[in-house]
Design a protein around this motif. Structure first.
Motif, PDB file in Angstrom:
ATOM      1  N   GLY A   1       0.794  -1.229   0.000  1.00  0.00           N
ATOM      2  CA  GLY A   1       0.000   0.000   0.000  1.00  0.00           C
ATOM      3  C   GLY A   1       0.820   1.269   0.000  1.00  0.00           C
ATOM      4  O   GLY A   1       2.037   1.257   0.175  1.00  0.00           O
ATOM      5  N   ASP A   2       0.123   2.401  -0.232  1.00  0.00           N
ATOM      6  CA  ASP A   2       0.765   3.685  -0.480  1.00  0.00           C
ATOM      7  C   ASP A   2       1.711   3.580  -1.677  1.00  0.00           C
ATOM      8  O   ASP A   2       2.881   3.958  -1.621  1.00  0.00           O
ATOM      9  CB  ASP A   2       1.496   4.231   0.758  1.00  0.00           C
TER      10      ASP A   2
ATOM     11  N   CYS B   1      -1.924  -5.826  -4.562  1.00  0.00           N
ATOM     12  CA  CYS B   1      -1.725  -4.614  -3.774  1.00  0.00           C
ATOM     13  C   CYS B   1      -2.832  -4.518  -2.735  1.00  0.00           C
ATOM     14  O   CYS B   1      -3.961  -4.919  -3.006  1.00  0.00           O
ATOM     15  CB  CYS B   1      -1.772  -3.410  -4.713  1.00  0.00           C
ATOM     16  N   VAL B   2      -2.490  -4.043  -1.557  1.00  0.00           N
ATOM     17  CA  VAL B   2      -3.522  -3.631  -0.596  1.00  0.00           C
ATOM     18  C   VAL B   2      -3.481  -2.112  -0.503  1.00  0.00           C
ATOM     19  O   VAL B   2      -2.443  -1.497  -0.733  1.00  0.00           O
ATOM     20  CB  VAL B   2      -3.316  -4.277   0.792  1.00  0.00           C
ATOM     21  N   LEU B   3      -4.610  -1.518  -0.193  1.00  0.00           N
ATOM     22  CA  LEU B   3      -4.711  -0.053  -0.219  1.00  0.00           C
ATOM     23  C   LEU B   3      -4.140   0.572   1.038  1.00  0.00           C
ATOM     24  O   LEU B   3      -4.356   0.089   2.150  1.00  0.00           O
ATOM     25  CB  LEU B   3      -6.171   0.376  -0.364  1.00  0.00           C
TER      26      LEU B   3
ATOM     27  N   GLN C   1      -8.872  -2.590  -5.371  1.00  0.00           N
ATOM     28  CA  GLN C   1      -7.907  -3.321  -4.541  1.00  0.00           C
ATOM     29  C   GLN C   1      -8.446  -3.495  -3.116  1.00  0.00           C
ATOM     30  O   GLN C   1      -9.172  -2.634  -2.615  1.00  0.00           O
ATOM     31  CB  GLN C   1      -6.550  -2.591  -4.519  1.00  0.00           C
ATOM     32  N   PRO C   2      -8.065  -4.582  -2.452  1.00  0.00           N
ATOM     33  CA  PRO C   2      -8.579  -4.857  -1.100  1.00  0.00           C
ATOM     34  C   PRO C   2      -7.780  -4.111  -0.019  1.00  0.00           C
ATOM     35  O   PRO C   2      -6.711  -3.552  -0.292  1.00  0.00           O
ATOM     36  CB  PRO C   2      -8.366  -6.367  -0.971  1.00  0.00           C
ATOM     37  N   LEU C   3      -8.308  -4.122   1.193  1.00  0.00           N
ATOM     38  CA  LEU C   3      -7.568  -3.587   2.350  1.00  0.00           C
ATOM     39  C   LEU C   3      -6.699  -4.668   2.976  1.00  0.00           C
ATOM     40  O   LEU C   3      -5.795  -4.351   3.761  1.00  0.00           O
ATOM     41  CB  LEU C   3      -8.524  -3.047   3.411  1.00  0.00           C
TER      42      LEU C   3
ATOM     43  N   THR D   1      -1.486  -6.216   4.811  1.00  0.00           N
ATOM     44  CA  THR D   1      -2.313  -5.018   4.938  1.00  0.00           C
ATOM     45  C   THR D   1      -1.372  -3.822   4.973  1.00  0.00           C
ATOM     46  O   THR D   1      -0.167  -3.978   5.176  1.00  0.00           O
ATOM     47  CB  THR D   1      -3.169  -4.993   6.225  1.00  0.00           C
ATOM     48  N   HIS D   2      -1.927  -2.617   4.843  1.00  0.00           N
ATOM     49  CA  HIS D   2      -1.060  -1.433   4.866  1.00  0.00           C
ATOM     50  C   HIS D   2      -0.558  -1.128   6.281  1.00  0.00           C
ATOM     51  O   HIS D   2       0.633  -0.949   6.499  1.00  0.00           O
ATOM     52  CB  HIS D   2      -1.779  -0.224   4.281  1.00  0.00           C
TER      53      HIS D   2
END
Ligand SMILES: [Mn+2]
Length: 267
Positions: free
Chosen positions: A36-37, A61-63, A105-107, A117-118
């Motif tokens: 993420g990011d 990718c996760v957000l 995209q998922p979390l 996860t982010h």
């Protein structure tokens, strides 16, 4: 086949190119999960999006909070602030493709004994609960009411999870836990103010992965977001934000085949 994870890229396209080369990433054979990011604050979010989408099914990718903020700016829900660098991305003729991809995209996602996860997994949740919560937000983001979600997503309340939370309060807590969390109190309430390394926080706060109420998970949690924590591999987690955008490094880990091996590229 190798499984890699890469920390917060934040528009640092040159570092991403060099790191993928350094780990000899081969899209036809390997898989990489970005925690993420992907965009914002760094110099070239456009090229980062081009590179990541060009990887196709070889990348997941996760957000992160910056990805969500970019979606909100694109929809006119938030102003583009002076430190935001996603102006060229939003002005690109391809912006709609990239924003649509980000919104899908998922979390959180789980793969090969790892959960990605982010920011982390709320310490009161086990993995299956966490994945179900993440799915609630993904449904809101991919559904017809996604603009309403983006408009109401910002804020620090509620800080405390309760199973009976409903509506935007529920979705906002879930979003904050997955994309902004660093410290929690003894009850698991989120503190979104403290950003320093463990040991610098006020009394009564714990890094989420050391919280007294934390559930023991079968999976190792791979996350980013916390540049002052840096690369960290204890307590059942692998933290990967080594502050590339702040003049630090961009970090990749090879998670499989074991053992875990990390590579860093100076930005
Ligand atoms: Mn972040």
């Amino acid at each position: 086949m190798a499984l890699f994870a890469i920390g917060d890229v934040q528009g640092c396209a040159d570092a991403l190119d060099r790191l993928l080369e350094d780990i000899r990433f081969e899209p036809s054979r390997d898989h990489v999960v970005f925690v993420g990011d992907l965009v914002n604050r760094g110099p070239d979010s456009v090229t980062v999006m081009e590179r990541v989408l060009a990887l196709g099914d070889a990348a997941s990718c996760v957000l992160g909070n910056h990805d969500l903020n970019t979606l909100a700016v694109a929809e006119g829900m938030r102003p583009l602030k002076p430190r935001d660098t996603v102006g060229p991305l939003l002005a690109s003729p391809r912006a709609a493709d990239w924003l649509s991809w980000l919104r899908q995209q998922p979390l959180a996602l789980s793969r090969d004994g790892y959960v990605f996860t982010h920011a982390g997994i709320h310490p009161s949740w086990d993995t299956s609960t966490a994945l179900a919560r993440a799915q609630e937000v993904q449904a809101a983001l991919t559904g017809d009411g996604y603009r309403d979600f983006l408009a109401a997503m910002f804020g620090a309340e509620p800080a405390l999870w309760q199973d009976g939370l409903t509506g935007m309060d529920r979705l906002r807590f879930i979003t904050n836990a997955f994309t902004r969390m660093r410290y929690v109190d003894a009850d698991g309430a989120l503190d979104l103010e403290e950003t320093g390394p463990p040991g610098s926080q006020r009394n009564g706060l714990w890094p989420w992965f050391r919280a007294p109420l934390r559930r023991e998970l079968d999976e190792t949690v791979v996350f980013g977001h916390w540049s002052s924590l840096g690369y960290y591999t204890r307590d059942g987690v692998i933290a990967l934000d080594t502050g590339c955008v702040w003049g630090g490094q961009l970090t990749a880990v090879r998670l499989a085949p074991l053992p875990v091996i990390s590579r860093c590229i100076l930005c």
